[in-house]
Design an enzyme around this catalytic site. Structure first.
Site, mmCIF file in Angstrom:
data_model
loop_
_atom_site.group_PDB
_atom_site.id
_atom_site.type_symbol
_atom_site.label_atom_id
_atom_site.label_comp_id
_atom_site.label_asym_id
_atom_site.label_seq_id
_atom_site.Cartn_x
_atom_site.Cartn_y
_atom_site.Cartn_z
ATOM 1 N N ASN A 153 0.810 -1.234 0.000
ATOM 2 C CA ASN A 153 0.000 0.000 0.000
ATOM 3 C C ASN A 153 0.839 1.279 0.000
ATOM 4 O OD1 ASN A 153 0.685 -0.546 2.719
ATOM 5 N ND2 ASN A 153 -1.059 0.627 3.445
ATOM 6 N N GLY A 187 2.162 -5.848 7.312
ATOM 7 C CA GLY A 187 1.259 -6.485 6.354
ATOM 8 C C GLY A 187 -0.018 -6.894 7.053
ATOM 9 N N THR A 243 -2.956 -9.127 9.084
ATOM 10 C CA THR A 243 -2.968 -9.845 10.365
ATOM 11 C C THR A 243 -2.794 -11.354 10.159
ATOM 12 O OG1 THR A 243 -4.245 -8.115 11.430
ATOM 13 C CG2 THR A 243 -4.437 -10.308 12.394
ATOM 14 N N GLU A 291 3.548 -5.174 12.405
ATOM 15 C CA GLU A 291 2.648 -4.021 12.196
ATOM 16 C C GLU A 291 1.554 -4.518 11.263
ATOM 17 O OE1 GLU A 291 3.044 -1.184 13.700
ATOM 18 O OE2 GLU A 291 5.129 -1.248 14.365
ATOM 19 N N CYS A 307 -3.412 1.444 6.277
ATOM 20 C CA CYS A 307 -3.777 0.696 7.492
ATOM 21 C C CYS A 307 -4.478 1.593 8.498
ATOM 22 C CB CYS A 307 -2.530 0.071 8.102
ATOM 23 S SG CYS A 307 -1.231 1.285 8.412
ATOM 24 N N GLU A 347 7.310 0.675 16.437
ATOM 25 C CA GLU A 347 8.426 1.188 15.646
ATOM 26 C C GLU A 347 8.324 2.708 15.650
ATOM 27 O OE1 GLU A 347 8.703 -0.822 11.839
ATOM 28 O OE2 GLU A 347 8.953 -2.765 12.795
HETATM 29 P P1 NAD Z 1 0.289 -9.272 3.188
HETATM 30 O O1 NAD Z 1 0.331 -9.745 4.595
HETATM 31 O O2 NAD Z 1 -0.437 -10.081 2.199
HETATM 32 O O3 NAD Z 1 1.762 -9.102 2.598
HETATM 33 C C1 NAD Z 1 2.725 -8.291 3.225
HETATM 34 C C2 NAD Z 1 4.099 -8.810 2.856
HETATM 35 O O4 NAD Z 1 4.276 -10.087 3.439
HETATM 36 C C3 NAD Z 1 4.327 -8.981 1.362
HETATM 37 O O5 NAD Z 1 5.647 -8.625 1.041
HETATM 38 C C4 NAD Z 1 4.120 -10.466 1.176
HETATM 39 O O6 NAD Z 1 4.789 -11.009 0.063
HETATM 40 C C5 NAD Z 1 4.721 -10.998 2.456
HETATM 41 N N1 NAD Z 1 4.304 -12.352 2.832
HETATM 42 C C6 NAD Z 1 3.200 -13.031 2.451
HETATM 43 N N2 NAD Z 1 3.191 -14.255 3.016
HETATM 44 C C7 NAD Z 1 4.294 -14.331 3.786
HETATM 45 C C8 NAD Z 1 4.833 -15.339 4.633
HETATM 46 N N3 NAD Z 1 4.240 -16.518 4.796
HETATM 47 N N4 NAD Z 1 5.994 -15.083 5.280
HETATM 48 C C9 NAD Z 1 6.599 -13.895 5.143
HETATM 49 N N5 NAD Z 1 6.147 -12.898 4.343
HETATM 50 C C10 NAD Z 1 5.001 -13.119 3.679
HETATM 51 O O7 NAD Z 1 -0.267 -7.779 3.263
HETATM 52 P P2 NAD Z 1 -0.581 -6.826 2.037
HETATM 53 O O8 NAD Z 1 -1.866 -7.283 1.429
HETATM 54 O O9 NAD Z 1 0.615 -6.643 1.200
HETATM 55 O O10 NAD Z 1 -0.816 -5.436 2.790
HETATM 56 C C11 NAD Z 1 -2.040 -5.014 3.284
HETATM 57 C C12 NAD Z 1 -2.113 -5.234 4.782
HETATM 58 O O11 NAD Z 1 -1.039 -4.557 5.425
HETATM 59 C C13 NAD Z 1 -3.367 -4.646 5.387
HETATM 60 O O12 NAD Z 1 -3.893 -5.561 6.317
HETATM 61 C C14 NAD Z 1 -2.871 -3.392 6.095
HETATM 62 O O13 NAD Z 1 -3.676 -2.978 7.182
HETATM 63 C C15 NAD Z 1 -1.525 -3.835 6.541
HETATM 64 N N6 NAD Z 1 -0.665 -2.680 6.825
HETATM 65 C C16 NAD Z 1 -0.342 -2.417 8.122
HETATM 66 C C17 NAD Z 1 0.440 -1.301 8.427
HETATM 67 C C18 NAD Z 1 0.808 -0.969 9.845
HETATM 68 O O14 NAD Z 1 1.688 -0.136 10.032
HETATM 69 N N7 NAD Z 1 0.185 -1.562 10.846
HETATM 70 C C19 NAD Z 1 0.899 -0.488 7.385
HETATM 71 C C20 NAD Z 1 0.552 -0.792 6.083
HETATM 72 C C21 NAD Z 1 -0.231 -1.909 5.803
#
Ligand code: NAD
Length: 480
Positions: A150, A226, A228, A248, A282, A461
């Site tokens: 995002n 990423g 939850t 996060e 997020c 963080e």
């Molecule tokens: P995602 O969890 O699908 O992917 C995030 C990252 O994790 C990607 O690089 C992905 O390739 C990697 N990944 C996927 N499976 C993995 C595994 N088994 N082991 C290690 N890495 C793995 O999330 P997304 O769809 O890319 O992002 C959207 C989500 O991120 C939303 O839920 C959003 O709320 C959250 N987000 C949170 C924050 C925060 O600061 N809390 C900030 C931005 C986005």
């Protein structure tokens, strides 16, 4: 077609398998570049390079590390206009947003932590003439930094900057959905003369290279942003290895409007909180609680405001919303809107896919959508949708809205709008979330502890919290 490459040991390299995945431009639905479909062997090569580089980087004086990072920040800035266009093309977000939010934050993150290590200090505990204790804070080793789609470059640099500044080396895994600016960063690192191996970037599917990275014996520290569900998986597989893990995760953030709020400010901020980056932040306020006395008036004003938002070509300055990041995600959001209707939700505005003209006809656009009439505890109001969808919920009392705001499994952020200072502080103290804004939204100070409660994350963080996370405290006790 342009091929994105991995960045390992200071060089741009093909994935060992030679395989690539399609990378889409969400604004027109077309494949426009190829991203490495990396495997465990690529992760192993990157971790080895980072491990070897750790020996010298961890001992490099702080001032020298800061100088190197400042140069990297300057070089990123030199390519700002290219990065803005690339981030928008890869993610679908308006160029205007990338120009004001995403891209300026990349050098800002790096400069912030390059400066912070020069101002850090550690603790000393004196034992009344018997001994003194002091605390060394030492880099941990190879940090695995995993980031989402995002805010691609913004969140990648938010992790690698404190990791490198603290003397760790890094293997970063950007989202496979938005890899382009991370690839550009690797070329920028080469131009800036970043020492070989201190930063390595491996592209590919999380489902394929996530576990090899997070469970690698030589990655003792993991910073993940990423979803939850992914965070839970990482927590599960890394727990037996006793790694340092910062998570996060997602949110379903309440935005609470009291009857005594500054009405116009609350309406425009609520619209911004709901729809910025197509609702894919997020911290977006996706549950809008409005006090009964002003509910109708507020609803009408918000609909009027939303009518004026233009969904359009991300390249055009007049577009307020661009494209959703992928076809899969667009379909997920649309299915959630259908589910909301089945649950009795009334769509006040929006709710549909937008088909633009000409070359953009296959792009992934959705109207900004306002729903009302759903109970606070239904699935739509409890789970993250991560799109331009906001749900309106009326409330009577302070106690009632606090209960509803706290009713989800998440606890990332919240906003409160009131002109009553005491009420603002009182409600803020009672909301279960890591960040609470009063009379604003997304006002970020890089020094604050940033993170979520409950299933929105583990750890904080930002500022010295990041430097704490990326270092291991060691107590030295000296007998006098
Ligand atoms: P995602 O969890 O699908 O992917 C995030 C990252 O994790 C990607 O690089 C992905 O390739 C990697 N990944 C996927 N499976 C993995 C595994 N088994 N082991 C290690 N890495 C793995 O999330 P997304 O769809 O890319 O992002 C959207 C989500 O991120 C939303 O839920 C959003 O709320 C959250 N987000 C949170 C924050 C925060 O600061 N809390 C900030 C931005 C986005």
């Amino acid at each position: 077609m342009e091929k994105i490459l991995n960045y390992i040991n200071g060089e741009l390299v093909e994935p060992t398998s030679g395989n690539y995945l399609d990378n889409y431009n969400p604004s027109n639905g077309q494949v426009y570049s190829l991203v490495p479909d990396s495997e465990e062997s690529d992760i192993n090569n990157a971790v080895l390079a980072a491990k070897e580089a750790f020996n010298s980087w961890s001992k490099t004086p702080k001032q020298e590390r800061a100088n190197i990072l400042m140069k990297l920040a300057d070089t990123i800035e030199k390519y700002s206009s290219e990065l803005i266009k690339a981030e928008s093309k890869d993610n679908g977000k308006p160029e205007n947003l990338a120009a004001h939010v995403d891209i300026p934050r990349a050098p800002a993150n790096i400069r912030f932590f390059a400066g912070a290590i020069l101002h850090d200090s550690s603790q000393m505990h004196e034992m009344d003439g018997v001994a003194i204790n002091y605390t060394l804070r030492q880099p941990v080793g190879v940090a695995a930094c995993i980031s989402p789609w995002n805010l691609p470059l913004y969140l990648l640099t938010w992790k690698i900057a404190p990791a490198l500044a603290s003397g760790n080396t890094v293997v970063a895994k950007p989202s496979e959905i938005t890899p382009m600016t991370a690839f550009m960063l690797s070329k920028i690192c080469i131009e800036a003369g970043l020492p070989k191996g201190i930063l390595n970037i491996v592209h590919g599917l999380g489902s394929k290279i996530g576990d090899p990275l997070t469970t690698h014996i030589d990655t003792p520290i993991i910073s993940f942003t990423g979803g939850t569900v992914t965070g839970k998986h990482i927590a599960r597989v890394t727990a037996p290895m006793f790694k340092k893990v910062s998570l996060e995760l997602g949110g379903k953030n309440p935005n609470i409007i009291f009857a005594d709020a500054d009405f116009d400010k609350a309406v425009s901020t609520a619209a911004r909180a709901a729809f910025t980056n197509q609702g894919q932040i997020c911290l977006c306020g996706s549950r809008l609680f409005i006090q009964e006395e002003i509910y109708k008036k507020f609803k009408i004003a918000l609909i009027e405001k939303t009518k004026k938002l233009k969904v359009g070509d991300p390249k055009e300055i007049s577009s307020n919303l661009g494209a959703i990041v992928s076809k899969e995600h667009m379909n997920k959001i649309l299915s959630k809107i259908e589910e909301a209707k089945k649950l009795g939700g009334k769509i006040l505005i929006g709710g549909k896919r937008v088909i633009l003209d000409g070359e953009l006809k296959d792009g992934y656009y959705i109207e900004p959508t306002i729903i009302e009439g759903l109970s606070s505890d239904c699935d739509i109001n409890q789970t993250e949708i991560f799109g331009p969808v906001v749900s309106l919920i009326p409330f009577k009392t302070e106690a009632e809205v606090i209960d509803m705001a706290n009713s989800t499994k998440y606890g990332l952020s919240a906003s409160i709008f009131t002109e009553n200072i005491s009420k603002g502080h009182r409600v803020a103290a009672n909301i279960d979330s890591g960040v609470v804004w009063i009379n604003t939204w997304l006002l970020r100070d890089l020094r604050i502890p940033f993170g979520g409660m409950k299933q929105s994350g583990v750890g904080r963080e930002g500022g010295f919290k990041s430097l704490d996370f990326f270092t291991e405290p060691k107590n030295i006790c000296v007998k006098i």
